[in-house]
Design a protein around this motif. Structure first.
Motif, PDB file in Angstrom:
ATOM      1  N   ASP A 158       0.811  -1.219   0.000  1.00  0.00           N
ATOM      2  CA  ASP A 158       0.000   0.000   0.000  1.00  0.00           C
ATOM      3  C   ASP A 158       0.848   1.273   0.000  1.00  0.00           C
ATOM      4  O   ASP A 158       0.301   2.382   0.099  1.00  0.00           O
ATOM      5  CB  ASP A 158      -0.939   0.003   1.214  1.00  0.00           C
ATOM      6  CG  ASP A 158      -1.950  -1.135   1.157  1.00  0.00           C
ATOM      7  OD1 ASP A 158      -2.390  -1.470   0.037  1.00  0.00           O
ATOM      8  OD2 ASP A 158      -2.280  -1.688   2.224  1.00  0.00           O
ATOM      9  N   ALA A 202       2.082   3.346  -2.030  1.00  0.00           N
ATOM     10  CA  ALA A 202       2.014   3.711  -3.445  1.00  0.00           C
ATOM     11  C   ALA A 202       2.964   4.843  -3.807  1.00  0.00           C
ATOM     12  O   ALA A 202       3.631   4.790  -4.855  1.00  0.00           O
ATOM     13  CB  ALA A 202       0.580   4.095  -3.801  1.00  0.00           C
ATOM     14  N   ARG A 212       5.654   4.259  -6.748  1.00  0.00           N
ATOM     15  CA  ARG A 212       5.479   5.025  -7.990  1.00  0.00           C
ATOM     16  C   ARG A 212       6.712   5.883  -8.261  1.00  0.00           C
ATOM     17  O   ARG A 212       7.138   6.040  -9.412  1.00  0.00           O
ATOM     18  CB  ARG A 212       4.215   5.885  -7.920  1.00  0.00           C
ATOM     19  CG  ARG A 212       2.923   5.070  -7.930  1.00  0.00           C
ATOM     20  CD  ARG A 212       1.682   5.930  -7.973  1.00  0.00           C
ATOM     21  NE  ARG A 212       1.463   6.477  -9.304  1.00  0.00           N
ATOM     22  CZ  ARG A 212       0.248   6.728  -9.809  1.00  0.00           C
ATOM     23  NH1 ARG A 212      -0.840   6.476  -9.092  1.00  0.00           N
ATOM     24  NH2 ARG A 212       0.125   7.228 -11.007  1.00  0.00           N
ATOM     25  N   TRP A 251      -3.933   3.415  -4.629  1.00  0.00           N
ATOM     26  CA  TRP A 251      -3.320   3.478  -5.955  1.00  0.00           C
ATOM     27  C   TRP A 251      -4.259   4.169  -6.942  1.00  0.00           C
ATOM     28  O   TRP A 251      -4.672   3.578  -7.935  1.00  0.00           O
ATOM     29  CB  TRP A 251      -2.978   2.069  -6.452  1.00  0.00           C
ATOM     30  CG  TRP A 251      -1.941   1.379  -5.621  1.00  0.00           C
ATOM     31  CD1 TRP A 251      -2.148   0.605  -4.528  1.00  0.00           C
ATOM     32  CD2 TRP A 251      -0.532   1.405  -5.842  1.00  0.00           C
ATOM     33  NE1 TRP A 251      -0.955   0.130  -4.045  1.00  0.00           N
ATOM     34  CE2 TRP A 251       0.060   0.606  -4.838  1.00  0.00           C
ATOM     35  CE3 TRP A 251       0.297   2.015  -6.799  1.00  0.00           C
ATOM     36  CZ2 TRP A 251       1.436   0.414  -4.754  1.00  0.00           C
ATOM     37  CZ3 TRP A 251       1.664   1.824  -6.717  1.00  0.00           C
ATOM     38  CH2 TRP A 251       2.218   1.035  -5.704  1.00  0.00           C
ATOM     39  N   LEU A 307      -4.540   3.818 -11.136  1.00  0.00           N
ATOM     40  CA  LEU A 307      -3.950   2.569 -11.606  1.00  0.00           C
ATOM     41  C   LEU A 307      -4.945   1.424 -11.453  1.00  0.00           C
ATOM     42  O   LEU A 307      -5.776   1.414 -10.542  1.00  0.00           O
ATOM     43  CB  LEU A 307      -2.679   2.231 -10.825  1.00  0.00           C
ATOM     44  CG  LEU A 307      -1.513   3.219 -10.939  1.00  0.00           C
ATOM     45  CD1 LEU A 307      -0.307   2.686 -10.190  1.00  0.00           C
ATOM     46  CD2 LEU A 307      -1.154   3.494 -12.386  1.00  0.00           C
ATOM     47  N   VAL A 315      -0.221  -3.555  -9.968  1.00  0.00           N
ATOM     48  CA  VAL A 315      -0.973  -2.399 -10.445  1.00  0.00           C
ATOM     49  C   VAL A 315      -0.369  -1.962 -11.753  1.00  0.00           C
ATOM     50  O   VAL A 315       0.840  -2.087 -11.977  1.00  0.00           O
ATOM     51  CB  VAL A 315      -0.962  -1.239  -9.414  1.00  0.00           C
ATOM     52  CG1 VAL A 315      -1.784  -1.600  -8.196  1.00  0.00           C
ATOM     53  CG2 VAL A 315       0.461  -0.858  -9.023  1.00  0.00           C
TER      54      VAL A 315
END
Length: 273
Positions: free
Chosen positions: A68, A70, A74, A100, A103, A269
């Motif tokens: 989690d 993100a 990223r 997310w 995504l 993702v």
């Protein structure tokens, strides 16, 4: 980022399976067979295919913790891949989708079976030739089959899809020539109407590109091709076979009917143009 920590070869591949699970691990090894560079950075693994930048899951990262987190991942992806038109991040478990935004959460069923589950495929209806893809024209027919199928399903953007397939199957034909895989097709009335491929990832066989033309379904073609691949895998020393499908799909149910047993899913993702 630099290329420190590059890992290749059977020793590295064996270590990756414990960290990634067999589904994501075979994804990585197939990419490696197709010319990818794989970099192990400890908390995540980078897969990079310079010859095919539009190969989404051939240009990705697989993270090993923090499903989690993100913002962190990223940022890492953007640092690793500043020149691709997609995002592809493999995760260790199903994330909170709200973490997310923008995504798509990708979950694929991973199904496995051993060599003792091999069985006779049901008879194929009609006059059909089943054989490996052997020449450039065979691979060209496979590209056309997949382009037509994608136009029907709109799973991927059509723009650039043909070029992606041509680059992908050039690499796959090289794998077949090297004896590390085999790609079987079914021809009806002189036209390729179904295909299943298999690649040896050490002792594990990974199936790929299962497709049947919409007008030739329910004829037993996919089952027949899977069993051809299974015979090839056993003959080449594979003691486990792995196939993947969208979670809960009809394809997953077909594979279970052929003796495949669900394992841990592959989760990630993604976003692509």
């Amino acid at each position: 980022m630099g290329d420190s920590g590059v890992s290749r070869g059977p020793g590295a591949e064996a270590a990756w399976v414990e960290r990634l699970g067999v589904g994501a691990w075979t994804d990585v090894v197939v990419a490696l067979r197709a010319g990818a560079d794989v970099v192990d950075r400890g908390q995540y693994i980078v897969v990079r295919t310079p010859s095919n930048r539009s190969y989404v899951w051939g240009n990705c990262i697989h993270v090993l913790e923090g499903a989690d987190d993100a913002e962190r991942w990223r940022t890492v992806f953007a640092e690793e891949f500043s020149d691709v038109g997609h995002v592809a991040i493999g995760l260790p478990r199903t994330p909170d989708a709200a973490a997310w935004p923008g995504l798509h959460v990708r979950v694929e069923d991973v199904l496995v079976r051993g060599p003792d589950a091999e069985r006779e495929a049901p008879p194929v209806s009609g006059d059909v030739e089943v054989r490996p893809l052997r020449q450039d024209s065979d691979w060209g027919e496979l590209v056309e089959l997949l382009v037509e199928e994608n136009a029907r399903t709109e799973e991927f953007p059509q723009l650039g899809f043909r070029g992606f397939l041509e680059r992908t199957f050039q690499a796959r034909s090289d794998i077949a020539l090297a004896g590390d895989g085999c790609f079987f097709g079914a021809w009806a009335e002189g036209r390729l109407v179904a295909h299943v491929g298999v690649i040896a990832c050490g002792p594990v066989a990974r199936y790929q590109w299962v497709v049947t033309h919409v007008d030739h379904r329910r004829r037993g073609l996919a089952s027949a091709l899977i069993e051809q691949c299974a015979r090839w895998a056993v003959a080449h020393g594979c003691v486990q076979q792995v196939i993947m499908a969208d979670a809960g799909s009809a394809a997953a149910r077909l594979y279970e009917s052929l003796g495949f047993v669900p394992g841990d899913p592959v989760v990630g993702v993604e976003w692509f143009e």
